[in-house]
Design a protein around this motif. Structure first.
Motif, PDB file in Angstrom:
ATOM      1  N   GLU A  71       0.919  -1.095  -0.113  1.00 42.44           N
ATOM      2  CA  GLU A  71       0.081   0.006   0.064  1.00 42.44           C
ATOM      3  C   GLU A  71       0.877   1.091   0.016  1.00 42.44           C
ATOM      4  O   GLU A  71       1.724   1.267   0.866  1.00 42.44           O
ATOM      5  N   GLY A  72       0.483   2.233  -0.849  1.00 39.92           N
ATOM      6  CA  GLY A  72       1.190   3.368  -0.803  1.00 39.92           C
ATOM      7  C   GLY A  72       2.609   3.450  -1.844  1.00 39.92           C
ATOM      8  O   GLY A  72       3.435   4.598  -1.811  1.00 39.92           O
ATOM      9  N   SER A  73       3.058   2.333  -2.390  1.00 41.79           N
ATOM     10  CA  SER A  73       4.233   2.289  -3.193  1.00 41.79           C
ATOM     11  C   SER A  73       3.805   2.308  -4.740  1.00 41.79           C
ATOM     12  O   SER A  73       2.611   2.340  -5.126  1.00 41.79           O
ATOM     13  N   VAL A  74       4.979   2.584  -5.472  1.00 41.21           N
ATOM     14  CA  VAL A  74       4.935   2.561  -6.817  1.00 41.21           C
ATOM     15  C   VAL A  74       5.698   1.323  -7.299  1.00 41.21           C
ATOM     16  O   VAL A  74       6.852   1.398  -7.028  1.00 41.21           O
ATOM     17  N   VAL A  75       5.172   0.488  -8.014  1.00 40.47           N
ATOM     18  CA  VAL A  75       6.020  -0.762  -8.523  1.00 40.47           C
ATOM     19  C   VAL A  75       5.932  -0.576  -9.987  1.00 40.47           C
ATOM     20  O   VAL A  75       4.889  -0.300 -10.497  1.00 40.47           O
ATOM     21  N   ALA A  76       7.023  -1.000 -10.539  1.00 37.83           N
ATOM     22  CA  ALA A  76       7.255  -1.080 -11.920  1.00 37.83           C
ATOM     23  C   ALA A  76       7.427  -2.337 -12.417  1.00 37.83           C
ATOM     24  O   ALA A  76       8.296  -3.229 -11.627  1.00 37.83           O
ATOM     25  N   VAL A  77       6.730  -2.648 -13.481  1.00 34.14           N
ATOM     26  CA  VAL A  77       7.044  -3.999 -14.051  1.00 34.14           C
ATOM     27  C   VAL A  77       7.959  -3.701 -15.470  1.00 34.14           C
ATOM     28  O   VAL A  77       7.445  -3.044 -16.298  1.00 34.14           O
ATOM     29  N   LEU A  78       9.129  -4.353 -15.632  1.00 35.33           N
ATOM     30  CA  LEU A  78       9.779  -4.125 -16.778  1.00 35.33           C
ATOM     31  C   LEU A  78       9.958  -5.479 -17.487  1.00 35.33           C
ATOM     32  O   LEU A  78       9.659  -6.702 -17.088  1.00 35.33           O
TER      33      LEU A  78
ATOM     34  N   GLY B 132       7.400 -14.563 -19.625  1.00 36.57           N
ATOM     35  CA  GLY B 132       6.112 -14.846 -18.899  1.00 36.57           C
ATOM     36  C   GLY B 132       6.724 -15.388 -17.244  1.00 36.57           C
ATOM     37  O   GLY B 132       5.952 -15.968 -16.522  1.00 36.57           O
ATOM     38  N   ARG B 133       7.786 -15.186 -16.794  1.00 33.54           N
ATOM     39  CA  ARG B 133       8.154 -15.386 -15.595  1.00 33.54           C
ATOM     40  C   ARG B 133       8.840 -14.324 -14.773  1.00 33.54           C
ATOM     41  O   ARG B 133       9.544 -13.406 -15.755  1.00 33.54           O
ATOM     42  N   VAL B 134       8.950 -14.174 -13.689  1.00 29.52           N
ATOM     43  CA  VAL B 134       9.790 -12.967 -12.995  1.00 29.52           C
ATOM     44  C   VAL B 134      11.026 -13.421 -12.991  1.00 29.52           C
ATOM     45  O   VAL B 134      11.622 -14.420 -12.456  1.00 29.52           O
ATOM     46  N   ALA B 135      11.986 -12.741 -13.814  1.00 25.05           N
ATOM     47  CA  ALA B 135      13.609 -12.955 -13.922  1.00 25.05           C
ATOM     48  C   ALA B 135      14.259 -12.379 -12.599  1.00 25.05           C
ATOM     49  O   ALA B 135      15.112 -13.202 -12.229  1.00 25.05           O
TER      50      ALA B 135
END
Lengths: 322, 235
Positions: free
Chosen positions: B29-36, B211-214
């Motif tokens: 909650e309250g964070s900024v998360v980036a997906v690259l 398709g996976r978290v590296a």
């Protein structure tokens, strides 16, 4: 339904010219004036059914061939309610409510399952519905003529020497009030905005929390209500009720909807009025076209529009960004 | 900080094509998360799995509630606003109608929400009667963002906000997102091709591949990571 503000130039030109022609003609001849008023009233009926077709088409991309039969069936419902002792106008409003429920149920039960399959599947369902409704009405009420109380009395008005049966302004008034109410619902309410959004972009609408399925069902319900208004106003113009009440009117409504552009509600209304008036005048003044040729004449209009201007007078060319 | 969103072993497919092979990620909650990640890594699909616009399985928890059985309109009602790639503005409707749709799930008057949004996007107020399709690409992107703010979401999903925008506008857009995060505590999950921007704006990052978290970690750690630097930052 925002098309009212932005009339295409061709449509506005035709509209102004047509209205001027009708006015001049009506001032010069009593028969012309009577035919014009009667034509507008009948045109209102076509407009109402055409608007129902457009609403359904915009919401679900389905051309509902059963729209007219549904309207006919709801008129029988009104007939039955009056027979059970309701006054005409009590029956009128009760019928609209029943029509709404019927429309939503049909969408949920019959159209929803096939909607995304193929166009032809949806067409088959609505044609099947046409046959089903026709059969059920004949089974319950029989095919003989029924007579309903007249909603507007039998008096006539005298307008500057032209006598006009109260029926026709009455019909036109009821239709126009219904159309304006539906327009206002779409234009000014949150529900209407949700319905427009759901019809335009279902996926994006869901992302903002619009219940798209519910909106589409409500769209069918509203279309059924407009159809019921058309049926209820068509009955007094024919002076009796029978199961074929709406069959020619469906053809005129299709012609009206196509003339206006199948996606334009305003176009459907103007198209309906135009078809009503021109059919009435053509049959009177063009001697080679007798009243038996009315329906083929409407078909001819449909065909000419489809060939020359498929998007209709009010339609925009399909511009859709992917 | 409390967990607002948690994905565990989430899979998604388009017909026979597997787009996600078990993604796990968390957003506080309250964070900024980036997906690259590169094209086709499943970034957009991850957002679509959350909002329910793709068929998914696995576990998705939002504020303690499972999302996997809820459709997109239900997810929106729980307080998640998804600004899809390519904006998703209703170009046939007016600016005002677009904003009104953003507040569709809210009851009562939306005027205070609109006034609040106009403080961030003053130009929208003057153009509220204009048809959204007549706005420029950048303006439409801003409108999509404004529409999401009117929703007052607990979680904002932003898909490629920089796509097709001039650098000045991109900077402006990220400044507003950061501002909303700091002043109003808005939680954001953003998918972004531009790794510089994303790592600058976010607190935590996830790198997806096929398709996976590296790789995942705080953005400070990711910026220091050699493979991230070479593959995404280019130095």
């Amino acid at each position: 339904m925002g098309a009212l503000e932005r009339l295409p130039p061709l449509a506005s030109l035709l509209l102004v010219a047509g209205a001027a022609g009708l006015l001049v003609g009506s001032l010069r001849s009593e028969v012309f004036a009577q035919l014009t008023v009667q034509g507008l009233a009948l045109g209102g009926v076509y407009a109402s059914l055409a608007l129902a077709l457009v609403l359904v088409y915009r919401a679900t991309r389905v051309v509902n061939f059963a729209q007219g039969e549904l309207a006919m069936a709801t008129t029988y419902v009104a007939y039955q309610l009056i027979k059970w002792g309701l006054s005409y106008w009590e029956a009128f409003f009760a019928t609209l409510a029943i029509a709404f429920v019927l429309g939503t149920v049909l969408e949920l039960a019959l159209v929803r399952p096939v909607q995304h399959r193929s166009v032809i599947a949806a067409v088959i369902v609505t044609v099947g519905l046409f046959i089903l409704i026709d059969g059920v009405v004949n089974w319950i009420w029989g095919g003989d003529f029924k007579y309903m109380a007249t909603p507007f009395g039998t008096k006539t008005y005298n307008l500057g020497g032209v006598s006009i049966a109260r029926l026709y302004p009455g019909m036109l008034g009821v239709v126009l009030v219904s159309v304006v109410l539906v327009w206002a619902l779409f234009r000014f309410t949150k529900l209407g905005l949700g319905m427009r959004a759901a019809a335009l972009r279902p996926a994006e609408s869901a992302l903002v929390g619009v219940r798209v399925d519910r909106m589409l069902a409500i769209g069918w319900g509203l279309a059924a209500v407009l159809g019921a208004v058309a049926g209820l106003m068509a009955e007094p113009s024919q002076f009796f009720l029978d199961p074929t009440l709406m069959q020619p009117i469906l053809v005129y409504a299709f012609a009206a909807a196509v003339l206006g552009g199948l996606e334009s509600p305003a176009g459907a209304v103007v198209g309906g009025l135009a078809i009503g008036v021109s059919l009435n005048l053509v049959v009177q003044y063009v001697h080679s076209i007798t009243s038996e040729l009315q329906t083929p004449f409407a078909f001819a209009v449909l065909l000419v529009v489809l060939v020359l201007k498929p998007s209709g007078l009010f339609g925009h060319r399909e511009v859709r960004r992917v | 900080m409390t967990r607002l969103l948690e994905l565990e072993d989430v899979e998604a497919r388009y017909g026979p094509v597997h787009a996600l092979h078990g993604i796990s990620l968390a957003v506080d909650e309250g964070s900024v998360v980036a997906v690259l990640g590169p094209n086709g890594a499943g970034k957009t699909t991850t957002l679509r799995a959350i909002s329910g616009t793709v068929r998914r399985s696995g576990r998705i928890q939002f504020a303690g509630r499972p999302l996997t059985r809820i459709g997109p309109d239900g997810v929106a009602r729980l307080g998640i606003a998804h600004v899809p790639e390519g904006r998703g503005t209703f170009s046939e409707l007016t600016v005002w109608e677009n904003l009104r749709l953003g507040a569709y799930t809210r009851r009562g008057s939306v005027q205070p929400e609109l006034e609040r949004v106009f403080t961030y996007f003053p130009w929208l107020s003057e153009r509220r009667r204009q048809q959204a399709g007549t706005l420029s690409g950048g303006e439409q992107q801003m409108l999509a963002l404004a529409r999401a703010f009117v929703h007052r979401p607990r979680l904002l999903l932003l898909d490629e906000p920089s796509l097709g925008l001039a650098p000045v506008l991109v900077a402006e857009l990220f400044r507003i997102v950061r501002d909303l995060n700091e002043t109003e505590g808005l939680t954001v999950l953003v998918v972004e091709q531009n790794a510089h921007l994303a790592l600058q704006a976010a607190d935590v990052g996830y790198v997806l591949e096929a398709g996976r978290v590296a790789l995942s970690g705080t953005t400070a750690d990711l910026k220091a990571d050699d493979s991230v630097r070479r593959s995404y930052l280019g130095y």
